[in-house]
Design an enzyme around this catalytic site. Structure first.
Site, PDB file in Angstrom:
ATOM      1  N   CYS A 195       0.831  -1.286  -0.045  1.00  0.00           N
ATOM      2  CA  CYS A 195      -0.088   0.014   0.121  1.00  0.00           C
ATOM      3  C   CYS A 195       0.819   1.130   0.039  1.00  0.00           C
ATOM      4  CB  CYS A 195      -0.880   0.244   1.102  1.00  0.00           C
ATOM      5  SG  CYS A 195      -1.922  -1.211   1.399  1.00  0.00           S
TER       6      CYS A 195
ATOM      7  N   GLY B 253      -1.161  -0.127   6.747  1.00  0.00           N
ATOM      8  CA  GLY B 253      -1.478  -0.976   8.093  1.00  0.00           C
ATOM      9  C   GLY B 253      -2.461  -1.956   8.265  1.00  0.00           C
TER      10      GLY B 253
ATOM     11  N   LYS C 143      12.500 -16.930  -7.000  1.00  0.00           N
ATOM     12  CA  LYS C 143      12.292 -16.103  -8.203  1.00  0.00           C
ATOM     13  C   LYS C 143      11.694 -16.563  -9.143  1.00  0.00           C
ATOM     14  CE  LYS C 143      13.601 -13.147  -6.788  1.00  0.00           C
ATOM     15  NZ  LYS C 143      14.208 -12.600  -5.407  1.00  0.00           N
TER      16      LYS C 143
ATOM     17  N   HIS D 291      15.765 -38.713   0.121  1.00  0.00           N
ATOM     18  CA  HIS D 291      14.849 -39.135   1.104  1.00  0.00           C
ATOM     19  C   HIS D 291      13.365 -38.317   0.950  1.00  0.00           C
ATOM     20  CE1 HIS D 291      18.165 -39.837   3.681  1.00  0.00           C
ATOM     21  NE2 HIS D 291      18.822 -38.893   3.401  1.00  0.00           N
TER      22      HIS D 291
HETATM   23  C1  F6R Z   1      11.287 -11.684  -2.937  1.00  0.00           C
HETATM   24  C2  F6R Z   1      11.234 -10.431  -1.984  1.00  0.00           C
HETATM   25  C3  F6R Z   1      10.579 -10.753  -0.713  1.00  0.00           C
HETATM   26  C4  F6R Z   1      11.374  -9.857   0.171  1.00  0.00           C
HETATM   27  C5  F6R Z   1      10.615 -10.114   1.540  1.00  0.00           C
HETATM   28  C6  F6R Z   1      11.567  -9.111   2.811  1.00  0.00           C
HETATM   29  O1  F6R Z   1      11.810 -11.409  -4.319  1.00  0.00           O
HETATM   30  O2  F6R Z   1      11.553  -9.488  -2.433  1.00  0.00           O
HETATM   31  O3  F6R Z   1      10.688 -11.925  -0.280  1.00  0.00           O
HETATM   32  O4  F6R Z   1      12.766 -10.309   0.221  1.00  0.00           O
HETATM   33  O5  F6R Z   1       9.496  -9.518   1.592  1.00  0.00           O
HETATM   34  O6  F6R Z   1      11.572  -7.908   2.319  1.00  0.00           O
HETATM   35  P1  F6R Z   1      12.760  -6.811   3.129  1.00  0.00           P
HETATM   36  O7  F6R Z   1      14.047  -7.517   2.542  1.00  0.00           O
HETATM   37  O8  F6R Z   1      12.483  -5.669   2.342  1.00  0.00           O
HETATM   38  O9  F6R Z   1      12.590  -7.180   4.550  1.00  0.00           O
END
Ligand code: F6R
Length: 607
Positions: free
Chosen positions: A2, A99, A484, A503
């Site tokens: 958001c 939030g 990814k 396993h």
């Molecule tokens: C995957 C991705 C998310 C973030 C995760 C944590 O490509 O971007 O898995 O890594 O939401 O976000 P940060 O690093 O901003 O705490």
């Protein structure tokens, strides 16, 4: 997750809000909306879908001096026009909210038992509550009283029909900042929304409320006392928001990695040594005391944590635990005395990571906290004792790429600093620094695999599943490759430690299951080769990303992609690159929205 943008001005703000939403779209793109005061009335426009749906529907002649806007990532209630923000109460009050109002049902039952809400959101009830208090109070007091009832997290911007010159804002647990201009002031959840207009920002802290007009900003703490918050100059540039000729932000960010990694390490390696000063003045306290390291993070950042755990234990002999923040938070741990906490986060606003940090700060067993973070002004960077900034620059693509490789580069610097009191000798430090310094060029050559990987993606794009294998510090890279691929191409991908295959997961291997292996030339190479033989024997098709010297050859079952990643600790960074490219090219063939994959958003500010 958001995005909020708002402005109070002496001139028309409609295009400012529309452009701001465009820059924030990576934070959420299920629906968007705008509300403004015109001719003493609140008007609003909302649309399901991405921001262009909204902006194209706006009448070019709209003219308003004050307004609030929002792009949504659905939590409570599906993506729809009704659930889009702003939420309006009785044509008196309009709010945008980031939030979660956790007690929204309790508030409804207490104040508005018979009210039929027009949306399924938790946010609408806050608009009604402010309107309720507004009847007997002026608007600032009404917002203050309403927020006293709220449990949960919020960043809000509120318009009041009776006060057509001011916006009331408040923050608790979700980021919000005020941008300062000439005869105009702005509000946003992220500086990127406003960088066209100002580089002067005031970052609100939890519990803060503020009133914003075109001429003036007044900030108050949770007890309504007037306070000053420092004005900071942002280093963001307009250029950082552009695709720079690339088709997608993600591709641009993949190709920015040599420079991003260089920026992260440069000035931090002096004469092949990493000074402890990179951690700032507070580090003195904990560097001499800590005995154990605990790392917390989410998603891709958690994969960086897993690599760092390998490095800390293998290179420095420091005991280390790494855990997903949302799990860590909700269980009791047996914490060892003198534990050092490392929080890894691109955004520095991830709710799970922040909440875990805040709880830990209450405990005595931790001697210090370090943020490895890409956003210097973020909550995480401000709340940890030390911050090691990754200089990836803004990452707009929702799937994290350059943030990950720069996290790894920064973590290696950190491992060196922490390890000096343990097993990192001057000789090892020298060698690790040389490896780090060689990375930008090596990443560049690995990017040359782009065309070959694009060809490989053609084989993958009609598959429904894929299996990624790796071992040791390259198992987290296999995990990251699988994440990814599923994130942006929607192909179901799983990752396994290669030794674990027999396993159970071997049961799903057949000629329709592509198996991707990460194969560095390291101590477990022979073990990995045996694991891959198990795949071959079951008719599985193998795609092996291997170091040049690992001795793999193409045959009718395996296709080998050679990488120049000599046997050294930083090689996980290099093996990440082709897996990012594979996910990207699969997504392109499948025609998915690469930069804004379905159901996701950047910066997950709700738990
Ligand atoms: C995957 C991705 C998310 C973030 C995760 C944590 O490509 O971007 O898995 O890594 O939401 O976000 P940060 O690093 O901003 O705490």
């Amino acid at each position: 997750m958001c995005g909020i943008v708002a402005a109070a001005s002496q001139s028309n703000i409609i295009s400012i809000l529309a452009d701001g939403l465009k820059h924030l779209e990576y934070r959420g793109y299920d629906s968007s909306g705008i509300a403004f005061i015109q001719n003493k009335n609140i008007s609003s426009y909302k649309k399901q879908g991405n921001v262009s749906e909204l902006t194209q529907s706006l009448d070019k002649k709209l003219n308003a001096n004050i307004g609030i806007a929002h792009t949504r990532w659905a939590t409570h209630g599906k993506p729809s026009k009704e659930n889009a923000h702003p939420h309006i109460s009785n044509n008196n009050i309009a709010i945008v909210h980031n939030g979660i109002i956790e007690n929204h049902l309790e508030i409804k039952n207490k104040f508005f038992k018979d009210l039929t809400c027009s949306s399924e959101t938790d946010s609408e009830i806050l608009a009604h509550l402010i309107n309720f208090y507004r009847k007997e109070n002026e608007i600032f007091e009404a917002v203050y009283l309403a927020l006293k009832e709220v449990k949960g997290s919020y960043a809000i911007a509120v318009l009041d029909k009776k006060n057509p010159e001011k916006i009331i804002v408040a923050r608790n647990g979700s980021p919000l900042l005020i941008g300062l201009g000439e005869k105009i002031n702005f509000i946003a959840s992220d500086a990127q929304a406003l960088i066209e207009h100002t580089n002067k920002f005031v970052y609100l802290e939890d519990g803060d409320l503020a009133t914003v007009t075109a001429e003036e900003v007044k900030i108050y703490n949770k007890d309504k006392e007037s306070i000053r918050r420092e004005t900071k100059k942002s280093k963001l540039s307009l250029n950082s928001n552009s695709k720079n000729g690339y088709k997608h932000y993600m591709l641009k960010e993949i190709f920015e990695q040599p420079e991003a990694v260089r920026a992260t390490i440069q000035d931090r390696i002096i004469n092949n040594s990493v000074p402890k000063e990179i951690l700032g003045p507070n580090a003195k306290e904990y560097l001499s005391k800590f005995k154990v390291v605990q790392i917390i993070a989410c998603g891709t950042s958690y994969h960086a944590a897993l690599v760092a755990k390998h490095w800390l234990e293998r290179l420095a002999g420091i005991p280390c635990h790494a855990e997903i923040a949302s799990e860590f938070r909700y269980r009791r741990h047996a914490v060892q005395k003198d534990t050092l906490l490392i929080c890894i986060s691109q955004s520095g606003e991830t709710a799970d990571t922040l909440s875990a940090l805040r709880e830990i700060k209450e405990e005595d067993f931790y001697v210090g906290t370090i943020a490895v973070c890409n956003v210097p002004e973020s909550s995480l960077a401000r709340e940890c004792d030390s911050t090691l900034i990754t200089h990836a620059g803004p990452e707009i693509g929702v799937a994290s790429t350059k943030a990950f490789t720069t996290q790894l580069a920064a973590l290696m610097l950190l491992v060196i600093v922490l390890g000096k009191r343990f097993e990192i000798t001057a000789e090892l430090e020298n060698s690790l620094c040389m490896q780090l310094k060689s990375l930008p060029e090596k990443i560049k050559s690995t990017l040359d695999l782009d065309n070959k990987v694009a060809e490989l993606a053609k084989i993958f794009s009609d598959k429904e599943h894929a299996l990624f294998l790796g071992r040791g510090s390259h198992f987290p890279i296999a995990r990251e490759g699988a994440l990814k691929l599923k994130e942006i191409s929607y192909i179901h991908a799983e990752s396994y430690a290669a030794g674990e295959l027999k396993h159970g997961p071997l049961a799903i291997v057949d000629e329709n299951m592509p198996v991707i292996a990460v194969a560095p030339n390291n101590v477990v190479l022979e073990k990995l080769k045996s694991n891959l033989e198990e795949v071959k024997a079951r008719g599985g098709k193998l795609y092996i990303f291997a170091d040049k010297k690992a001795g793999f050859k193409n045959d009718d079952i395996s296709q080998v992609f050679e990488i120049d990643a000599p046997m050294n600790p930083v090689s996980p960074i290099l093996f990440t690159i082709p897996l990012q490219l594979l996910a990207y090219h699969c997504a392109i063939i499948k025609g998915t929205n690469v930069d804004m994959p379905r159901n996701l958003a950047k910066s997950v500010t709700v738990e």
